[in-house]
Design an enzyme around this catalytic site. Structure first.
Site, short mmCIF file in Angstrom:
data_model
loop_
_atom_site.label_atom_id
_atom_site.label_comp_id
_atom_site.label_asym_id
_atom_site.label_seq_id
_atom_site.Cartn_x
_atom_site.Cartn_y
_atom_site.Cartn_z
N ASP A 91 4.92 1.13 11.86
CA ASP A 91 3.54 0.43 11.22
C ASP A 91 3.60 -1.04 11.70
OD1 ASP A 91 3.50 2.09 8.04
OD2 ASP A 91 3.12 2.76 9.99
N CYS A 139 -4.90 12.69 11.94
CA CYS A 139 -5.67 11.68 12.01
C CYS A 139 -5.33 10.96 13.56
CB CYS A 139 -5.07 10.50 11.08
SG CYS A 139 -3.58 9.79 11.40
N ARG A 197 -8.38 -0.34 4.29
CA ARG A 197 -7.36 0.53 3.74
C ARG A 197 -6.06 -0.17 3.49
NH1 ARG A 197 -6.83 6.09 6.50
NH2 ARG A 197 -5.50 6.31 4.61
N LYS A 223 0.89 -1.17 0.10
CA LYS A 223 0.07 0.02 -0.02
C LYS A 223 0.93 1.24 -0.02
CE LYS A 223 -1.51 1.63 4.07
NZ LYS A 223 -1.50 3.17 4.09
N ASN A 224 1.89 1.26 0.94
CA ASN A 224 2.83 2.40 0.93
C ASN A 224 3.76 2.59 -0.16
OD1 ASN A 224 1.18 2.87 3.34
ND2 ASN A 224 2.79 2.29 4.76
N ARG A 264 0.03 15.03 12.08
CA ARG A 264 0.46 14.70 10.85
C ARG A 264 0.90 15.94 9.96
NH1 ARG A 264 -1.10 9.30 9.58
NH2 ARG A 264 0.37 9.21 7.84
C1 EPZ Z 1 4.08 7.14 5.84
O1 EPZ Z 1 3.28 7.92 6.33
C2 EPZ Z 1 3.15 5.90 5.57
N1 EPZ Z 1 2.04 6.32 4.81
C3 EPZ Z 1 2.88 5.62 7.28
O2 EPZ Z 1 1.94 4.47 7.13
C4 EPZ Z 1 3.93 5.42 7.90
O3 EPZ Z 1 3.57 5.11 9.36
C5 EPZ Z 1 5.07 6.72 7.94
O4 EPZ Z 1 5.40 6.82 6.60
C6 EPZ Z 1 6.13 6.44 8.71
O5 EPZ Z 1 6.80 5.33 8.22
C7 EPZ Z 1 2.13 6.01 3.55
O6 EPZ Z 1 3.48 5.85 3.09
C8 EPZ Z 1 0.98 6.13 2.60
P1 EPZ Z 1 6.08 10.58 7.65
P2 EPZ Z 1 4.11 9.77 6.01
O7 EPZ Z 1 5.90 11.76 6.99
O8 EPZ Z 1 4.62 9.99 4.83
C9 EPZ Z 1 6.18 14.21 11.02
C10 EPZ Z 1 0.34 2.82 7.73
O9 EPZ Z 1 -0.17 2.56 8.82
N2 EPZ Z 1 6.30 14.96 10.01
O10 EPZ Z 1 7.47 9.83 7.64
O11 EPZ Z 1 2.90 10.73 6.60
C11 EPZ Z 1 4.98 13.39 11.25
O12 EPZ Z 1 3.95 14.21 12.23
C12 EPZ Z 1 0.67 4.35 7.70
O13 EPZ Z 1 0.43 2.22 6.50
C13 EPZ Z 1 6.46 16.34 10.13
O14 EPZ Z 1 6.60 16.61 11.26
O15 EPZ Z 1 4.89 9.55 7.51
C14 EPZ Z 1 5.24 12.07 11.94
O16 EPZ Z 1 5.42 12.20 13.37
C15 EPZ Z 1 0.53 5.05 8.76
N3 EPZ Z 1 6.68 17.09 9.25
C16 EPZ Z 1 6.52 11.61 11.41
O17 EPZ Z 1 7.08 12.88 10.70
C17 EPZ Z 1 6.04 16.75 8.00
O18 EPZ Z 1 6.10 17.63 7.03
C18 EPZ Z 1 6.67 10.63 10.33
O19 EPZ Z 1 5.88 11.06 9.28
C19 EPZ Z 1 6.01 15.25 7.46
C20 EPZ Z 1 6.06 14.58 8.76
#
Ligand code: EPZ
Length: 424
Positions: A309, A120, A401, A23-24, A125
């Site tokens: 995850d 969420c 999802r 998915k990711n 996020r």
């Molecule tokens: C991706 O989300 C995945 N989703 C998430 O999977 C996964 O948990 C996450 O990466 C971490 O591995 C998809 O790929 C669709 P991040 P993403 O940006 O890209 C902070 C699942 O269960 N952050 O790496 O949104 C954020 O708040 C889902 O399959 C900022 O502060 O994750 C978080 O604490 C859940 N500013 C951390 O970084 C930003 O601009 C990780 O977020 C972006 C992120």
């Protein structure tokens, strides 16, 4: 809304399970198809998930032709026309991952409007790193009425240091940089296998992305990209979920076509507990005897650390292993809600900010529980398999999802589990 009913007790999973495409990985790959000005892009090994339908609709909303051939798990995208530059709110608002259309749309059109994703249940996020990186590439970003508007006649390559190795921000910036003028270097980039899969697709399309999988990406801008064929990488989180399911039921399961390298942090923790994990030619085999497993401490980290995850699913395993285990969630600020629900099943745990201490090995009792997010759903279903009595998991929209036929796959491995409509 459907619910899943599990009769627990002495479930011991055994047999083979096949894993879907990730998915990711497929969500950013679908966003990347926007970049192809000539030729169609066909993605194969595409999982049948509600998030995929949503992303297909986001891309379709740009006046791009998207054909989903579910029977063959493939999506063909034709973005060769004069595509629109406003992502449809109706679909973007359903799935925060849609934000990764911003970078490719801006690179292709020089102008993009995407609605601001909300938070969420697992965290606020924010997308500050996405926007900061695009501004560094020369984009002008405004936010009005819940929409983000990004404008740039021509993005210009630069060096970007990311405060945090955000997966989504790395993907957005990597895609935007493929059509920028000059070279972009992204430092402290995310290193997940899904980042590598996206770089492989982009390079097939004619981009010049180097260093994917390491903390430094180098992208040399090109004039245009073209459509290609690409096989979506296997879902390491679905694979990990079934590995944990086997471990917590004293099972013996072959997780077919799972990739050892992508699951090393999880495998190392399973082995530390005393689970037998072996690499076979067609997958990863997991055997265990719960009575012999030892409690562990796990800390989630960006890849190659232990994946956030897999945190919820792993706490279900900790719940059946005698002794005190500790889970430290460093990536998201509110990702222990499944433990509140497992408390209804008799699990004793203490949560102090990013740390949960789990008192495992005390029998769980079946109960009606509610899933709060995607991975929590899977964790509660796994817990139901080992609890005494019947567990009912509701709010399955979260589960759909990210998991394809989850309960059927568990049933085929020996779980007593069924899915009924709420009325039923
Ligand atoms: C991706 O989300 C995945 N989703 C998430 O999977 C996964 O948990 C996450 O990466 C971490 O591995 C998809 O790929 C669709 P991040 P993403 O940006 O890209 C902070 C699942 O269960 N952050 O790496 O949104 C954020 O708040 C889902 O399959 C900022 O502060 O994750 C978080 O604490 C859940 N500013 C951390 O970084 C930003 O601009 C990780 O977020 C972006 C992120």
């Amino acid at each position: 809304m459907d619910k899943i009913i599990i009769e627990g007790g002495n479930t011991r999973l055994s047999g083979q399970v096949t894993i879907e495409g990730a998915k990711n990985a497929v969500l950013p790959l679908l966003a990347a198809t926007i970049l192809a000005e000539e030729g169609k892009t066909t993605l194969t090994n595409v999982p049948i998930l509600s998030d995929v339908y949503t992303m297909n609709n986001v891309v379709r909303g740009l006046d791009v032709d998207v054909a989903f051939d579910e029977a063959n798990n493939q999506v063909t995208v034709d973005a060769t026309g004069d595509i629109l530059d406003v992502a449809p709110y109706e679909y973007v608002s359903k799935m925060r991952a849609s934000i990764v259309v911003l970078g490719p749309l801006l690179a292709r059109k020089g102008h993009a409007v995407v609605s601001m994703p909300g938070g969420c249940t697992i965290g606020s996020r924010p997308i500050d790193l996405h926007l900061k990186g695009l501004e560094a590439l020369g984009a002008e970003i405004t936010q009005t009425g819940g929409d983000i508007t990004a404008t740039a006649d021509k993005l210009k390559g630069t060096t970007i240091y990311m405060d945090f190795p955000s997966v989504g921000a790395t993907q957005n910036l990597m895609m935007a940089a493929t059509l920028a003028e000059g070279t972009t270097i992204i430092e402290n980039a995310a290193r997940e296998p899904e980042i590598v899969d996206l770089a492989v697709l982009l390079n097939k399309m004619g981009a010049k992305v180097r260093g994917a999988g390491t903390e430094t990406l180098t992208i040399v801008g090109v004039d245009s990209l073209h459509g290609v064929e690409h096989d979506v990488v296997q879902d390491r989180i679905e694979a990990g979920t079934f590995m944990v399911a086997a471990a917590m039921t004293s099972g013996d399961v072959l997780v077919k076509n799972a990739i050892w390298e992508h699951n090393r942090p999880l495998i190392s923790k399973l082995m530390e507990m005393g689970v037998e994990v072996t690499e076979e030619e067609n997958g990863i085999r997991v055997k265990s005897d719960v009575a012999k497993l030892k409690p562990v401490t796990v800390k989630t980290l960006p890849h190659p650390g232990f994946p956030t995850d897999m945190q919820a699913q792993f706490t279900a395993l900790m719940a059946v292993v005698s002794g005190e285990s500790t889970m430290i969630e460093t990536v998201f600020e509110n990702r222990f809600q499944h433990l509140e629900e497992m408390r209804r099943m008799g699990l004793r745990s203490e949560i102090m900010r990013d740390t949960a201490v789990i008192h495992g090995g005390e029998h769980l009792q079946g109960a009606p529980v509610m899933s709060t997010d995607l991975r929590a759903s899977a964790a509660l279903i796994l817990a139901g398999m080992v609890a005494d009595g019947v567990t009912t998991v509701s709010k399955l929209n979260h589960l759909d999802r990210g998991y394809y036929k989850f309960h059927e796959k568990l049933q085929a491995l020996g779980a007593t589990i069924r899915r009924v409509s709420e009325e039923g």
